[in-house]
Design a protein around this motif. Structure first.
Motif, short mmCIF file in Angstrom:
data_model
loop_
_atom_site.label_atom_id
_atom_site.label_comp_id
_atom_site.label_asym_id
_atom_site.label_seq_id
_atom_site.Cartn_x
_atom_site.Cartn_y
_atom_site.Cartn_z
N SER A 1 0.83 -1.21 0.00
CA SER A 1 0.00 0.00 0.00
C SER A 1 0.86 1.25 0.00
O SER A 1 0.55 2.24 -0.68
CB SER A 1 -0.92 0.00 1.23
OG SER A 1 -1.85 -1.06 1.18
N GLN A 2 1.96 1.23 0.77
CA GLN A 2 2.86 2.37 0.79
C GLN A 2 3.58 2.54 -0.55
O GLN A 2 3.83 3.67 -1.00
CB GLN A 2 3.86 2.21 1.94
CG GLN A 2 3.20 2.32 3.31
CD GLN A 2 4.08 1.82 4.44
OE1 GLN A 2 4.96 0.98 4.24
NE2 GLN A 2 3.85 2.32 5.64
N LEU A 3 3.90 1.41 -1.19
CA LEU A 3 4.53 1.49 -2.51
C LEU A 3 3.58 2.05 -3.54
O LEU A 3 4.00 2.64 -4.54
CB LEU A 3 5.03 0.10 -2.94
CG LEU A 3 6.14 -0.53 -2.10
CD1 LEU A 3 6.56 -1.87 -2.69
CD2 LEU A 3 7.34 0.39 -1.97
N MET A 4 2.26 1.86 -3.33
CA MET A 4 1.26 2.42 -4.24
C MET A 4 1.33 3.94 -4.29
O MET A 4 0.91 4.56 -5.26
CB MET A 4 -0.14 1.99 -3.82
CG MET A 4 -0.49 0.53 -4.02
SD MET A 4 -0.50 0.02 -5.75
CE MET A 4 0.97 -1.01 -5.77
N LEU A 5 1.86 4.54 -3.22
CA LEU A 5 2.01 5.99 -3.21
C LEU A 5 2.92 6.43 -4.35
O LEU A 5 2.62 7.39 -5.07
CB LEU A 5 2.61 6.44 -1.86
CG LEU A 5 2.92 7.93 -1.70
CD1 LEU A 5 1.65 8.74 -1.82
CD2 LEU A 5 3.59 8.19 -0.35
N VAL A 6 4.02 5.71 -4.54
CA VAL A 6 4.95 6.03 -5.63
C VAL A 6 4.32 5.67 -6.97
O VAL A 6 4.38 6.44 -7.94
CB VAL A 6 6.27 5.27 -5.45
CG1 VAL A 6 7.23 5.56 -6.59
CG2 VAL A 6 6.91 5.66 -4.12
N MET A 7 3.68 4.49 -7.03
CA MET A 7 3.05 4.05 -8.28
C MET A 7 1.96 5.02 -8.71
O MET A 7 1.72 5.22 -9.90
CB MET A 7 2.46 2.65 -8.08
CG MET A 7 3.47 1.58 -7.74
SD MET A 7 4.50 1.12 -9.14
CE MET A 7 3.33 0.15 -10.08
N GLY A 8 1.27 5.62 -7.74
CA GLY A 8 0.22 6.57 -8.07
C GLY A 8 0.75 7.95 -8.42
O GLY A 8 0.15 8.66 -9.24
N LEU A 9 1.86 8.34 -7.80
CA LEU A 9 2.42 9.66 -8.09
C LEU A 9 3.05 9.73 -9.47
O LEU A 9 3.05 10.79 -10.11
CB LEU A 9 3.48 10.02 -7.04
CG LEU A 9 2.96 10.50 -5.68
CD1 LEU A 9 4.12 10.70 -4.72
CD2 LEU A 9 2.18 11.80 -5.84
N ALA A 10 3.60 8.60 -9.95
CA ALA A 10 4.28 8.60 -11.24
C ALA A 10 3.38 9.08 -12.39
O ALA A 10 3.81 9.92 -13.19
CB ALA A 10 4.84 7.20 -11.53
#
Length: 394
Positions: free
Chosen positions: A131-140
């Motif tokens: 879920s925390q990695l999704m932060l980067v995946m979503g920001l890209a």
């Protein structure tokens, strides 16, 4: 898992989406530079997708044989060199080859970051980290096109790949200095000769396959949205092209927000509970989107509300489905991560093609594919949980 490790894994996970979204604004300039049209420039994107599919399957067995660190450093180095080759490509053919090699290197971060999380965390912990990695995946998808457009207009399209070279080199240094081997010493090292057998065994595991496909089908809904939204927003409803990014970004923000809420909810509810509820939210919103599309509304906003809920719910579905699929894989976590990524990517990429094949000049094709993904995600989730309950009963 400490913040430094999560930050490094987040950067590695961003390789895939960043190398796609970052250079999209450069298509017209690249077409002009190589004396061709944008349709031919899109071959560089197809080559990248092909490299991602092939590379993920290769890294899994390698990581289970040699550990996570050496293949990861090798993949990042390959991505760095290929990015540099893209920046100095003398013609379109060379750029296509360089993009294929770039994908072979970039997918190392995608595969091995999941394997490292699986090495270090249980199912609940993995879901929190994903879920925390999704932060980067979503920001890209929000930041990359904006920055890419700025670089193209200011210094030229080559600087996009120049910045990717610098980014990957810094990631390589971070891995070398701050990311030790995560594969437990007591795990048996899987021989490369048994790679096919590992994949066959994973295909025969209904829990792995069911959770992987649940996440993949849900992700396919996102790809259908990515493929269909430019037409729906810009051509059908007349949204100015320069404002499209704001609408796209607002949905990505919903995805990020729900992913972070999911990480907090996992303290009280496990990933299985949250996954089985979230797919129903996704389906309900998708069916509302289809119903509104069938009414051909004169304004865009009635479509935006259910669409936002669909995309936001993926912030709960994708990390929990990944965590459930990776749970208990142990020594074959690398192969499991590779097959998970390949399955999810292949299914998702097919949905984008289906939106184009169903094109009829309305929003219905996009909504229909998203709704179909919702139905399949719910069915797969229910069947997988039935298998889980049956196993626990015995």
């Amino acid at each position: 898992m400490n913040f430094r490790t999560i930050l490094i894994l987040g950067a590695l996970s961003a390789f895939g989406p960043l190398a796609i979204d970052f250079y999209l604004p450069g298509f017209p300039a690249m077409a002009k530079a190589f004396g061709t049209d944008e349709q031919h420039i899109q071959l560089t994107l197809a080559a990248y997708f092909l490299g991602l599919s092939i590379g993920q399957l290769a890294y899994g067995p390698i990581a289970d044989r040699f550990g996570r660190r050496v293949p990861l450093l090798s993949g990042v180095a390959l991505f760095t060199l290929a990015s540099l080759a893209c920046a100095f490509a003398p013609n379109l053919e060379a750029l296509i080859v360089a993009r294929f090699v770039q994908a072979l290197g970039g997918c190392a971060g995608m595969v091995l970051s999941r394997a490292i999380v699986s090495d270090k965390c249980d199912a609940v912990g993995s879901a929190k980290v994903f879920s925390q990695l999704m932060l980067v995946m979503g920001l890209a998808p929000i930041l990359a096109p904006m920055l890419g457009g700025l670089l193209v207009n200011t210094w030229g399209w080559q600087w996009i790949f120049g910045l990717l070279t610098l980014f990957s080199a810094l990631c390589g240094a971070a891995v070398f200095l701050g990311l030790p081997e995560s594969m437990p010493a007591h795990h048996p090292r899987q021989p490369l000769s048994g790679a096919l057998g590992q994949y066959v065994r994973l295909f025969k595991d209904p829990m792995f396959l069911g959770n992987a496909l649940t996440g993949g089908i849900a992700m396919a809904g996102m790809f259908a949205y990515v493929a269909g939204s430019p037409f729906v927003f810009i051509k059908l409803y007349g949204v100015p092209a320069e404002h499209y990014g704001w609408l796209f970004g607002s949905n990505a923000a919903g995805f990020i927000l729900v992913a972070q809420v999911n990480a907090r909810l996992l303290a009280k509810r496990g990933p299985v509970f949250l996954l089985t509820r979230a797919v129903w939210v996704y389906l309900a919103a998708a069916l509302c989107l289809l119903a509104v599309s069938a009414m051909h509304p004169a304004q865009l906003w009635p479509l935006l509300i259910p669409l936002f809920i669909c995309i936001a719910s993926l912030g709960c579905i994708i990390p929990n489905a990944s965590a459930c699929a990776m749970n208990g894989q142990g020594a074959r976590a690398g192969s499991a991560s590779a097959l998970l990524g390949c399955l999810q990517f292949s299914v998702a990429a097919g949905s984008a093609s289906l939106v184009g094949a169903l094109y009829d000049g309305s929003a219905i094709p996009m909504a229909l594919v998203i709704s179909g993904c919702g139905v399949l995600a719910v069915v797969l989730s229910q069947v997988t949980q039935w298998v889980r309950r049956t196993r626990l009963a015995h």
